[in-house]
Enzyme design. Structure first.
Site, short mmCIF file in Angstrom:
data_model
loop_
_atom_site.label_atom_id
_atom_site.label_comp_id
_atom_site.label_asym_id
_atom_site.label_seq_id
_atom_site.Cartn_x
_atom_site.Cartn_y
_atom_site.Cartn_z
N TYR A 48 0.71 -1.04 0.04
CA TYR A 48 0.11 0.03 0.01
C TYR A 48 1.04 1.30 -0.16
CZ TYR A 48 -3.54 3.42 1.31
OH TYR A 48 -4.30 4.58 1.34
N ASP A 62 -0.56 15.87 5.35
CA ASP A 62 -1.54 15.42 4.62
C ASP A 62 -2.53 16.37 4.55
OD1 ASP A 62 -2.60 13.66 3.07
OD2 ASP A 62 -3.41 12.34 4.64
N ASP A 89 -2.95 5.60 -2.94
CA ASP A 89 -3.85 6.65 -2.43
C ASP A 89 -3.97 7.87 -3.59
OD1 ASP A 89 -5.32 8.70 -1.28
OD2 ASP A 89 -4.15 8.67 0.78
N ASP A 91 -6.10 10.27 -3.24
CA ASP A 91 -6.71 11.37 -2.39
C ASP A 91 -8.06 11.69 -3.31
OD1 ASP A 91 -4.90 11.92 -0.83
OD2 ASP A 91 -3.79 13.41 -2.07
N HIS A 116 -7.26 4.24 -4.91
CA HIS A 116 -8.74 4.86 -4.30
C HIS A 116 -8.79 6.21 -4.28
CE1 HIS A 116 -6.88 6.01 -0.34
NE2 HIS A 116 -6.12 5.24 -0.17
N GLU A 118 -11.28 9.54 -2.71
CA GLU A 118 -12.22 9.57 -1.65
C GLU A 118 -13.31 10.99 -1.84
OE1 GLU A 118 -9.45 12.42 1.34
OE2 GLU A 118 -8.49 10.58 0.45
N CYS A 126 -6.44 14.51 6.59
CA CYS A 126 -6.23 13.19 6.98
C CYS A 126 -7.61 12.45 7.57
CB CYS A 126 -5.12 12.96 8.09
SG CYS A 126 -5.04 11.40 8.99
N ARG A 161 -13.47 5.24 -1.57
CA ARG A 161 -13.07 5.83 -0.02
C ARG A 161 -14.57 6.68 0.37
NH1 ARG A 161 -7.93 8.41 3.09
NH2 ARG A 161 -9.33 10.05 4.31
N GLU A 191 -13.79 4.84 5.64
CA GLU A 191 -12.66 5.36 6.76
C GLU A 191 -13.05 5.68 8.05
OE1 GLU A 191 -9.62 5.34 7.50
OE2 GLU A 191 -8.86 7.01 6.55
N ASN A 213 -8.72 0.18 7.27
CA ASN A 213 -7.45 0.71 7.73
C ASN A 213 -6.99 0.78 9.23
OD1 ASN A 213 -5.37 2.75 7.70
ND2 ASN A 213 -6.68 4.50 7.18
#
Length: 309
Positions: A48, A62, A89, A91, A116, A118, A126, A161, A191, A213
């Site tokens: 990952y 982040d 990721d 974002d 992924h 989101e 984050c 996500r 999440e 996660n």
């Protein structure tokens, strides 16, 4: 020697095959290409690549400051070091639906097995911090539809996500997960679930693989693999674990140098010279062309001169 012996297409097919409900496949987070080699050597299922880690590695928080180019380049460098599939990721997809489409193709060409996207606002934050904001369902579904439509390899995994659990509750997370699957998501990343029963509720609500996660210092407890498997989870990530471990060790060594004037007290905790050479496969390069690469690889970890440390 050098890079992976498997093509990105083969890695994507392998990822698709392994992601079944209850499999609880373990994907530790790599923070650089060398750590990806270590994950592979330890026989984990995949790798990952966390957006937080990529940002933190640049000395940034982040909060959406990294660019598509930075993410695709570094993720590609990590992915090519292992035969394992790598998920990154992405974002919020780096912009509007057209930007999302480009992001998918850039990540495909970089050799990733999946990514992924989101449902936070852009810029995001984050997933385990308070005060998150999520976009409306229509906006998120456009992101997922654009991603699914843009991919070249049908096995490239589009994971959706949702951060809505922390904003509107579990029922809203279930509703959004169902909608994202209908829009084309191959997998769901809910999440900041509070407990195992919430993961189980998401797993029961959708007919695609669900990710858990397991990040330290977050909203979720650190459930073990069997607990998550029993809940129906297909994939577990440990996104920042290795970076936190490495930086913790680095800080302890720097403290020792500052306090003692030498790193001596921490040497026994370090990766030895010979183990590092083993990880980067010096011996294979030596065999490749001894006329050019004519060094000798140490075989012992300790000698009288500490030359292998």
């Amino acid at each position: 020697m050098l890079y992976s012996t498997k093509t990105p297409a083969a890695k994507r097919a392998a990822l698709r095959e392994m992601l079944t409900p209850g499999a609880a496949r373990q994907f530790p987070g790599a923070f650089n290409p060398l750590s990806a080699k270590l994950i592979s050597e330890k026989n984990f299922d995949g790798i990952y690549i966390s957006g937080a880690v990529l940002a933190n590695d640049l000395g940034l928080p982040d909060i959406g400051l990294t660019s598509l180019t930075e993410v695709a380049t570094r993720a590609g460098q990590i992915a090519r070091m292992s035969d394992l599939p790598s998920i990154v990721d992405a974002d919020t997809g780096f912009g509007e639906p057209m930007n999302v489409a480009r992001s998918i193709q850039e990540l495909e060409y970089a050799g990733l097995a999946g990514c992924h996207i989101e449902d936070q606002f852009n810029p995001k934050r984050c997933g385990h911090l308070d005060g998150k904001n999520v976009v409306d369902t229509e906006t998120m579904l456009k992101r997922i539809a654009a991603a699914a439509d843009a991919r070249i390899d049908e096995n490239f995994l589009i994971m959706a996500r949702t951060d809505i659990r922390a904003v509107e509750g579990l029922d809203a997370a279930i509703d959004r997960a169902k909608a994202m699957v209908d829009a084309g998501a191959d997998s769901i990343f809910p999440e900041a679930m509070k407990n195992v029963s919430e993961f189980e509720a998401i797993c029961n609500a959708v007919d695609v693989p669900v990710l858990a996660n397991m990040t330290e210092f977050g909203k979720s407890e650190l459930f073990n693999r069997q607990e998550l498997a029993d809940a129906g989870v297909a994939l577990i990530i440990y996104p920042v674990t290795l970076l936190r471990s490495a930086m913790g060790a680095a800080e302890r060594v720097l403290d020792a140098i500052s306090e003692d004037g030498t790193q001596e007290r921490e040497v026994d905790n370090m990766l030895t010279r010979s183990r590092l050479y083993e990880l980067v496969d010096y011996e294979a390069y030596n065999r490749f062309d001894t006329g050019i690469f004519n060094f000798q690889v140490p075989t012992l970890d300790i000698d009288t001169n500490n030359s292998n440390l």
